[in-house]
Motif scaffolding. Structure first.
Motif, short mmCIF file in Angstrom:
data_model
loop_
_atom_site.label_atom_id
_atom_site.label_comp_id
_atom_site.label_asym_id
_atom_site.label_seq_id
_atom_site.Cartn_x
_atom_site.Cartn_y
_atom_site.Cartn_z
N THR A 116 7.52 -3.65 -6.76
CA THR A 116 7.02 -2.50 -6.01
C THR A 116 6.93 -1.27 -6.89
O THR A 116 7.77 -1.08 -7.78
N SER A 125 5.71 -5.61 5.77
CA SER A 125 4.29 -5.37 5.53
C SER A 125 3.41 -6.34 6.32
O SER A 125 3.81 -7.47 6.60
N LEU A 129 -0.06 -7.76 -0.62
CA LEU A 129 0.29 -6.88 -1.73
C LEU A 129 0.85 -7.62 -2.94
O LEU A 129 1.52 -7.03 -3.79
N ALA A 199 9.31 4.57 1.39
CA ALA A 199 7.90 4.86 1.09
C ALA A 199 7.01 4.10 2.06
O ALA A 199 7.32 2.97 2.46
N GLN A 201 3.23 2.46 2.81
CA GLN A 201 2.08 1.93 2.09
C GLN A 201 0.87 1.84 3.00
O GLN A 201 0.98 1.42 4.16
N TYR A 202 -0.28 2.22 2.46
CA TYR A 202 -1.54 2.14 3.19
C TYR A 202 -2.49 1.17 2.49
O TYR A 202 -2.38 0.94 1.28
N PHE A 206 -1.37 -1.88 -3.86
CA PHE A 206 -0.48 -0.82 -4.31
C PHE A 206 -1.23 0.32 -4.99
O PHE A 206 -0.65 1.39 -5.24
N GLU A 208 -3.65 1.79 -3.55
CA GLU A 208 -4.10 2.65 -2.46
C GLU A 208 -2.97 3.61 -2.08
O GLU A 208 -1.87 3.54 -2.62
N ARG A 210 0.12 5.87 -1.01
CA ARG A 210 1.53 5.56 -0.79
C ARG A 210 2.27 6.88 -0.63
O ARG A 210 2.15 7.77 -1.47
N SER A 212 5.85 8.79 -0.36
CA SER A 212 7.29 8.70 -0.57
C SER A 212 7.99 9.76 0.27
O SER A 212 7.48 10.88 0.43
#
Length: 242
Positions: A116, A125, A129, A199, A201-202, A206, A208, A210, A212
Motif C-alpha cells: 500500500t 476494499s 488494487l 487513508a 482510496q478512490y 493506487f 487515483e 487517496r 490521508s
C-alpha cells in the motif's frame, strides 16, 4: 498507596467511559470527502464507511472504494463477519442479497503494508488494487468476476445525482449510495484507540485519489492513557500480591 489507588481508579473510569464511544476519522480535499467510524462492542468491531462529499459523483475517481489503516498494538486478528448497506443507503443499477448484504463485493486483507502507498497493514476494499482477492465477507458475487475488481459496488457521494457523469458512473457499474457497514470478530487484545494512519482510496488504482487522515491529538491521548491504564493495572496486581 491510597493516593495511587484513587488516581488509578479515576483513570480506569475515564478510560472505560471513553472506550464506549465510537471513533471517527474524517478527511476532505477538493470535491472529495469521506468518513470511517470504528465502534467496538465486546468482541465485535463495527466499521461504517461513508462517502460524505456533497459534490456530484461524475467519474470513477469520485467513487470511494476502500479504507486503509494501521493497528498499532500486539498482533490482533480481525475475522470478517458481515458487510451490509448503511442506514438509508441503496444500490444504484444493481441488487443486494437478502438483508441488503453486499459482502461478496468487498474484501478485507491484513499484513499488506508492503503493498500500500501509505504502508498501512490493513484494508477494506471493493476494488482489487493488486492486493485483494475474492470477497471475504459472507455474500454472493453480485457483479463481475468472483475477485473484487473494478469499481462495482464502490460508494458514491452524498451529493450524487443519479444519471449524471460519465458512463462508468451512470449505469455500467452497480454502485452504493452512500455507506457500507462491516462487522468483524476481533481478538481480546484489540484496542480501537490504537488505530492510526487511516487513508481513503478512490477509483480502481493506487494512482487515483487517496485521502490521508491527520492524526487527532485526542486519539493519541486516549492511546497513551490506555497504555498507562494497562501499566497501572499491572502495578496494582503486583502491589496486591506483596
Amino acid at each position: 498507596m491510597r493516593r495511587l489507588t484513587l488516581f488509578t481508579a479515576l483513570i480506569l473510569a475515564l478510560a472505560a467511559r471513553a472506550q464506549a464511544a465510537p471513533i471517527t476519522f474524517n478527511a476532505a480535499s477538493g470535491n472529495l470527502a469521506a468518513s470511517v467510524v470504528f465502534n467496538l462492542s465486546g468482541s465485535t468491531l463495527t466499521v461504517t464507511l461513508t462517502n460524505t462529499s456533497l459534490f456530484d459523483t461524475l467519474v470513477p475517481a469520485d467513487v470511494l472504494t476502500g479504507v486503509f489503516f494501521d493497528i498499532n498494538s500486539a498482533p490482533v486478528t480481525l475475522t470478517p463477519g458481515s458487510a451490509v448497506l448503511g442506514a438509508g443507503s441503496s444500490v444504484l443499477w444493481g441488487t443486494t442479497d437478502p438483508g441488503e448484504v453486499v459482502g461478496g463485493e468487498w474484501a478485507y486483507a491484513g499484513s499488506i503494508g508492503a503493498s500500500t502507498p501509505g504502508g498501512q497493514d490493513s484494508g477494506i476494499s471493493s476494488a482489487g488494487l493488486g492486493v485483494f482477492g475474492a470477497g471475504s465477507f459472507p455474500g454472493t458475487n453480485l457483479s463481475g468476476p468472483v475477485s473484487v475488481n473494478g469499481m462495482q459496488y464502490g460508494i458514491v457521494s452524498a451529493g450524487n445525482i443519479a444519471g449524471t457523469g460519465n458512463q462508468a458512473v451512470t449505469g455500467s457499474n452497480p454502485l452504493i449510495d452512500n455507506s457500507v457497514v462491516f462487522t468483524f470478530s476481533v481478538s481480546p487484545n484489540f484496542n480501537p484507540y490504537l488505530i492510526t494512519n487511516v487513508a481513503f482510496q478512490y477509483g480502481t488504482s493506487f494512482s487515483e485519489p487517496r485521502l490521508s487522515v491527520p492524526e487527532p491529538s485526542s486519539l493519541l491521548l486516549l492511546a497513551l492513557s490506555s497504555v498507562f491504564v494497562a501499566g497501572a493495572r499491572r502495578s496494582l496486581r503486583r502491589s496486591a500480591q506483596r
